[in-house]
Design a protein around this motif. Structure first.
Motif, PDB file in Angstrom:
ATOM      1  N   ALA A 102      69.024  44.558  65.318  1.00  0.00           N
ATOM      2  CA  ALA A 102      69.374  45.723  66.200  1.00  0.00           C
ATOM      3  C   ALA A 102      71.071  45.668  66.460  1.00  0.00           C
ATOM      4  O   ALA A 102      71.337  44.496  66.601  1.00  0.00           O
ATOM      5  N   ILE A 105      75.600  48.822  70.750  1.00  0.00           N
ATOM      6  CA  ILE A 105      75.746  50.264  70.980  1.00  0.00           C
ATOM      7  C   ILE A 105      76.657  50.376  71.831  1.00  0.00           C
ATOM      8  O   ILE A 105      76.700  49.771  73.077  1.00  0.00           O
ATOM      9  N   SER A 206      62.179  58.341  63.636  1.00  0.00           N
ATOM     10  CA  SER A 206      62.503  58.324  62.282  1.00  0.00           C
ATOM     11  C   SER A 206      62.552  57.219  61.744  1.00  0.00           C
ATOM     12  O   SER A 206      63.087  56.025  62.042  1.00  0.00           O
ATOM     13  N   THR A 220      60.000  61.783  59.754  1.00  0.00           N
ATOM     14  CA  THR A 220      60.418  61.936  61.204  1.00  0.00           C
ATOM     15  C   THR A 220      59.368  62.451  62.060  1.00  0.00           C
ATOM     16  O   THR A 220      58.590  63.479  61.537  1.00  0.00           O
ATOM     17  N   THR A 248      65.513  51.535  58.325  1.00  0.00           N
ATOM     18  CA  THR A 248      66.006  51.853  59.693  1.00  0.00           C
ATOM     19  C   THR A 248      65.004  52.527  60.510  1.00  0.00           C
ATOM     20  O   THR A 248      64.514  53.615  59.934  1.00  0.00           O
ATOM     21  N   MET A 250      64.732  54.554  63.766  1.00  0.00           N
ATOM     22  CA  MET A 250      65.738  55.102  64.915  1.00  0.00           C
ATOM     23  C   MET A 250      64.774  56.023  65.852  1.00  0.00           C
ATOM     24  O   MET A 250      63.977  56.588  65.490  1.00  0.00           O
ATOM     25  N   THR A 252      64.771  58.487  69.729  1.00  0.00           N
ATOM     26  CA  THR A 252      65.878  59.329  70.455  1.00  0.00           C
ATOM     27  C   THR A 252      64.746  59.722  71.648  1.00  0.00           C
ATOM     28  O   THR A 252      63.609  60.326  71.244  1.00  0.00           O
ATOM     29  N   LYS A 258      69.660  56.698  72.291  1.00  0.00           N
ATOM     30  CA  LYS A 258      69.026  56.311  71.010  1.00  0.00           C
ATOM     31  C   LYS A 258      69.030  54.836  70.890  1.00  0.00           C
ATOM     32  O   LYS A 258      69.774  54.171  71.542  1.00  0.00           O
ATOM     33  N   ASN A 259      68.236  54.311  70.289  1.00  0.00           N
ATOM     34  CA  ASN A 259      68.101  52.952  70.003  1.00  0.00           C
ATOM     35  C   ASN A 259      67.602  52.967  68.479  1.00  0.00           C
ATOM     36  O   ASN A 259      66.809  53.868  68.036  1.00  0.00           O
ATOM     37  N   TRP A 260      67.866  51.678  67.586  1.00  0.00           N
ATOM     38  CA  TRP A 260      67.348  51.595  66.441  1.00  0.00           C
ATOM     39  C   TRP A 260      67.447  50.115  65.919  1.00  0.00           C
ATOM     40  O   TRP A 260      68.163  49.280  66.452  1.00  0.00           O
ATOM     41  N   ASN A 262      66.823  47.448  62.107  1.00  0.00           N
ATOM     42  CA  ASN A 262      66.912  47.542  60.763  1.00  0.00           C
ATOM     43  C   ASN A 262      66.055  46.328  60.063  1.00  0.00           C
ATOM     44  O   ASN A 262      65.790  45.243  61.019  1.00  0.00           O
TER      45      ASN A 262
END
Length: 270
Positions: A102, A105, A206, A220, A248, A250, A252, A258-260, A262
């Motif tokens: 992560a 941010i 997404s 999405t 990725t 992601m 919302t 937002k948070n994502w 990988n």
């Protein structure tokens, strides 16, 4: 008649010789060496968020530093800073090999210092963590003594943010290898076991998959009136071509937070 008595030296010559000998002995005495302070521990206090150093966005972070020195201590300094534009931290659960990373941010740098004394010291530096942060921030400690000797200590502090959606992957099927990479044969896919949670209700989820920096697949979802989403329901494609892929995920929420995360997928031919 031959004089066989020992030669006589003047008294002042004997005194001067003794003085020279004393100077030589003093000059040969080793110089006193002072050493940098020793930083015994750097811990966050007042949190029950598992192992390691943690802080919570929107709250105060207390960093307790214990140090000692062979001479008088002078100052202790702490610096919070994110490591460049992108400094990912590991996201995992259940003690499994972590497959997900992560990013940080937000942007933040803050410095606090305190005068200290004595040869043993335990001090706490207090920082207010902005509400907009999440991820792994580097905390650097510097301790200085009266001789100007400096000791440094560096560690990650994970900043938890309950305002953003929580992505909690517990496992992947198949499991990641020792490097945290998901290995597949061409034509296979994988699934993720875990949940996405948010108190403000989820707005969109997404998935973007890239191969050689080109978009390979995208999906999405728009969960309606859901605050929890089971990630095993995520549709993921078959990986038909050998190579390395970057995924990725992601999320919302309705407030726009937002948070994502990988992960890396390595595919080889059958």
């Amino acid at each position: 008649m031959t004089n066989t008595s020992a030669p006589k030296f003047p008294l002042h010559a004997l005194v001067f010789s003794g003085f020279l000998l004393l100077v030589m002995l003093i000059s040969c005495k080793p110089e006193t060496v002072s050493y940098p302070p020793v930083i015994l521990s750097v811990i966050t206090t007042g949190l029950e968020h598992g192992d390691g150093a943690h802080a919570i966005a929107g709250q105060s972070s207390h960093i307790q530093i214990t140090t000692q020195d062979d001479i008088q201590l002078k100052e202790i300094r702490g610096t919070y800073a994110n490591a460049g534009e992108f400094h990912s931290h590991v996201v995992h659960g259940g003690g499994l090999i972590p497959a997900f990373r992560a990013p940080n941010i937000g942007e933040w740098t803050d410095v606090k210092s305190k005068e200290i004394d004595g040869t043993n010291n335990q001090s706490t530096l207090k920082f207010f963590v902005p509400q907009t942060l999440s991820g792994a921030w580097i905390f650097t400690t510097a301790v200085i003594d009266n001789e100007g000797n400096v000791a440094y200590h560096e560690q990650d502090v994970i900043i938890e943010n309950d305002s953003i959606p929580a992505i909690i992957p517990v496992a992947t099927f198949p499991a990641a290898n020792a490097e945290g990479i998901i290995e597949l044969l061409s034509g296979e896919t994988f699934s993720i076991n875990g949940n996405i949670l948010d108190e403000n209700y989820l707005s969109s989820i997404s998935v973007d998959i890239y191969k050689n920096e080109e978009l390979y697949w995208q999906e999405t979802l728009n969960p309606e009136n859901q605050w929890i989403f089971n990630m095993s329901q995520l549709p993921l494609p078959s990986f038909n071509e050998a190579g390395q892929y970057e995924l990725t995920l992601m999320v919302t929420d309705r407030k726009g937070w937002k948070n994502w995360v990988n992960t890396t997928i390595s595919v080889r031919n059958q």
